[in-house]
Design an enzyme around this catalytic site. Structure first.
Site, short mmCIF file in Angstrom:
data_model
loop_
_atom_site.label_atom_id
_atom_site.label_comp_id
_atom_site.label_asym_id
_atom_site.label_seq_id
_atom_site.Cartn_x
_atom_site.Cartn_y
_atom_site.Cartn_z
N ASN A 1 0.87 -1.19 0.00
CA ASN A 1 0.00 0.00 0.00
C ASN A 1 0.90 1.24 0.00
O ASN A 1 1.49 1.57 1.02
CB ASN A 1 -0.89 -0.05 1.26
CG ASN A 1 -1.70 1.22 1.44
OD1 ASN A 1 -1.85 2.02 0.52
ND2 ASN A 1 -2.22 1.42 2.65
N SER B 1 3.74 -2.03 10.34
CA SER B 1 5.20 -2.00 10.50
C SER B 1 5.89 -3.30 10.08
O SER B 1 6.86 -3.73 10.70
CB SER B 1 5.57 -1.62 11.94
OG SER B 1 5.10 -0.31 12.23
N HIS C 1 -9.38 1.06 5.35
CA HIS C 1 -8.08 1.27 6.00
C HIS C 1 -8.28 2.21 7.18
O HIS C 1 -9.10 3.14 7.11
CB HIS C 1 -7.10 1.87 4.98
CG HIS C 1 -5.68 1.86 5.47
ND1 HIS C 1 -5.22 2.78 6.38
CD2 HIS C 1 -4.65 1.03 5.20
CE1 HIS C 1 -3.94 2.51 6.64
NE2 HIS C 1 -3.58 1.46 5.93
N GLU D 1 -5.03 -5.00 10.91
CA GLU D 1 -4.03 -3.95 11.07
C GLU D 1 -4.31 -3.18 12.37
O GLU D 1 -5.12 -2.24 12.37
CB GLU D 1 -4.11 -2.97 9.90
CG GLU D 1 -3.85 -3.60 8.56
CD GLU D 1 -3.27 -2.59 7.58
OE1 GLU D 1 -2.21 -2.89 7.03
OE2 GLU D 1 -3.85 -1.51 7.39
N GLY E 1 2.63 2.24 10.71
CA GLY E 1 3.59 3.33 10.52
C GLY E 1 4.33 3.72 11.80
O GLY E 1 5.01 4.74 11.82
N GLU F 1 -6.69 4.65 8.16
CA GLU F 1 -6.53 6.07 7.82
C GLU F 1 -7.80 6.62 7.19
O GLU F 1 -8.14 7.79 7.38
CB GLU F 1 -5.30 6.25 6.91
CG GLU F 1 -4.01 6.03 7.69
CD GLU F 1 -2.85 5.50 6.86
OE1 GLU F 1 -2.92 5.51 5.62
OE2 GLU F 1 -1.86 5.04 7.48
N LYS G 1 0.07 4.23 -0.26
CA LYS G 1 -0.61 5.39 0.34
C LYS G 1 -0.44 6.62 -0.57
O LYS G 1 -0.34 6.48 -1.78
CB LYS G 1 -0.08 5.66 1.75
CG LYS G 1 -0.08 4.42 2.63
CD LYS G 1 0.08 4.75 4.08
CE LYS G 1 0.33 3.48 4.86
NZ LYS G 1 0.22 3.66 6.29
#
Ligand code: PEP
Length: 254
Positions: free
Chosen positions: A9, A210, A94, A164, A170, A96, A11
């Site tokens: 991904n 990560s 996701h 996730e 991240g 985010e 992003k």
């Protein structure tokens, strides 16, 4: 046996030229690795260009989001009709998107339905926040997100779920293989209860958060983990190739 899948991904990173360079730096190495599905998810503006670069290879493509309507007055959005000839997978829900774009379980469910209607493969992301994790609500949150995401959808073995944990994305603070395996096992039993056991056994469930070439082996060694959704490390050709090749050596279904 479930075929392992590694998805990158990217992003909101890379312009078209950078996307071309990144793909060129890994396409031939990735193509050679058998027994693992390899999926690149560049930004929308690069999908068509990347499609040309991976033509006649074993590499597949995914989008990072999608609107649930086929067309219409939704300025700035991308519809399933636009994606259907460009990619095979769509990442949905996701964290985010949930956090910064206020996507609810209901909206995500509409998107999952659409992706399936169009014959694409959803990668449905679920994961608990740090606060939920620390207060012991992981199971409850994950079960809610999974059931809401799949609501009203007939059993679909092509479904991919990515576990996730929000605190691991991240942050450089990955879950342990055992932690991830146990939550993923819970996801599989939630799917079995919601749909049926055969479908739950076919659904691939990835870990994301990560993941790097230094820790992928810990996840891939776990029986319930079928691959990874990789963010930051998918922007480095060597790292991504390393993740895919270790997955192939540990878990490939040739
Ligand atoms: C992701 O964005 O899905 C992700 C897992 O990011 P990272 O690998 O950078 O934690």
């Amino acid at each position: 046996m479930r075929k392992p899948l590694i998805a990158g991904n990217w992003k909101m990173n890379t312009n078209v030229d950078e996307a071309i360079s990144l793909v060129r730096a890994m396409v031939s190495e990735l193509d050679k690795i058998a027994g693992v599905e390899k999926v690149l998810c560049p930004p929308f503006i690069s999908l068509a260009t990347v499609k040309e670069l991976v033509k006649n290879t074993s590499i597949q493509l995914g989008a990072q989001n999608m609107h649930f309507e086929d067309r219409g007055a939704y300025t700035g959005e991308i519809s399933p009709l636009m994606l259907v000839n460009l990619c095979q997978f769509v990442i949905l829900g996701h964290s985010e998107r949930r956090q910064y774009f206020a996507e609810t379980d209901d909206v995500i469910n509409k998107k999952v339905k659409k992706v399936i209607e169009f014959g694409l493969n959803p990668i449905l992301c679920v994961g608990e926040s740090l606060e939920d994790n620390e207060s012991g609500r992981t199971e409850q949150i994950i079960a809610r997100q999974v059931k809401a995401g799949l609501s009203g959808i007939k059993p679909a073995g092509q479904m991919v779920v990515a576990y996730e944990p929000v605190w691991a994305i991240g942050s450089g603070r990955a879950a342990t293989g055992k932690q991830a395996n146990s939550t993923i096992s819970l996801i599989r039993s939630t799917i079995a209860g919601f749909w049926d056991n055969n479908t739950a056994q076919a659904v691939r469930i990835l870990y994301g958060g990560s993941v790097t070439s230094s820790n992928i082996a810990e996840f891939i060694a776990q029986p319930e983990i079928d691959g990874a959704l990789v963010g930051g490390a998918s922007l480095k050709a060597n790292e991504f190739v390393g993740i895919v090749s270790q997955t192939a050596s540990l878990k490939s279904t040739r």
